[in-house]
Design a protein around this motif. Structure first.
Motif, short mmCIF file in Angstrom:
data_model
loop_
_atom_site.label_atom_id
_atom_site.label_comp_id
_atom_site.label_asym_id
_atom_site.label_seq_id
_atom_site.Cartn_x
_atom_site.Cartn_y
_atom_site.Cartn_z
N ASP A 87 0.85 -1.19 0.00
CA ASP A 87 0.00 0.00 0.00
C ASP A 87 0.89 1.25 0.00
N PRO A 88 0.82 2.07 -1.05
CA PRO A 88 1.67 3.27 -1.10
C PRO A 88 1.40 4.24 0.06
N THR A 89 0.21 4.18 0.62
CA THR A 89 -0.12 5.03 1.76
C THR A 89 0.77 4.69 2.96
N ASP A 90 1.03 3.40 3.18
CA ASP A 90 1.91 2.99 4.28
C ASP A 90 3.30 3.58 4.09
N ARG A 91 3.80 3.50 2.88
CA ARG A 91 5.13 4.05 2.61
C ARG A 91 5.15 5.55 2.82
N ASN A 92 4.17 6.25 2.29
CA ASN A 92 4.10 7.71 2.44
C ASN A 92 3.95 8.13 3.89
N ASN A 93 3.07 7.45 4.63
CA ASN A 93 2.88 7.77 6.04
C ASN A 93 4.16 7.53 6.83
N SER A 94 4.87 6.47 6.48
CA SER A 94 6.14 6.17 7.16
C SER A 94 7.14 7.29 6.96
N LEU A 95 7.29 7.69 5.72
CA LEU A 95 8.30 8.69 5.40
C LEU A 95 7.91 10.09 5.85
N ASN A 96 6.65 10.28 6.23
CA ASN A 96 6.22 11.58 6.76
C ASN A 96 6.50 11.70 8.25
N SER A 97 6.89 10.61 8.89
CA SER A 97 7.23 10.66 10.31
C SER A 97 8.64 11.20 10.47
N GLN A 105 13.78 5.43 6.69
CA GLN A 105 13.61 4.70 5.43
C GLN A 105 12.48 3.68 5.55
#
Length: 127
Positions: free
Chosen positions: A96-106, A111
């Protein structure tokens, strides 16, 4: 290859994923100490009490009791990064690209890596 970190904390609820990731970290001489916690809540408690003082954390995104994102919210409240920031790597099988985006917004996450962890991904962490 020299050891890169003193203490690595791996937080993942899946035993098999922990086994595989730990073996990669050990054979890659990634850290002197590798601590595995299957419960994010227990990991938070150990961090808060100072029982575990990692230099780097590998954190699963999707876990049943507390997601990686919920862990990050609680971790932020502990304010442990005042002196030396702990590098947090989100490690997930999620596509899910949302998981990646939310991760990198923290602000804590350095990474996002897809499971399984590979030697190549470990090499990229050092660059």
């Amino acid at each position: 290859m020299p050891v890169r970190y003193k203490t690595c904390l791996l937080i993942d609820d899946n035993y098999i994923d922990n086994f595989v990731t730990r073996k990669i970290l050990e054979s890659g001489n990634f850290a002197e100490n590798i601590i595995v916690q299957q419960s994010p809540g227990q990991a938070l408690l150990a961090l808060e009490q100072g029982v575990i003082k990692p230099d780097i954390i590998f954190l699963d995104v999707r876990m049943p009791d507390m997601s990686g994102f919920e862990f990050l919210e609680e971790y932020d409240k502990l304010q442990l990064d005042t002196e030396t920031p702990v590098k947090i790597i989100m490690l997930s099988s999620s596509l899910d690209p949302t998981d990646r985006n939310n991760s990198l917004n923290s602000r804590h996450v350095a990474q996002f890596i897809h499971k399984p962890l590979t030697y190549e991904a470990l090499e990229e962490l050092s660059t």
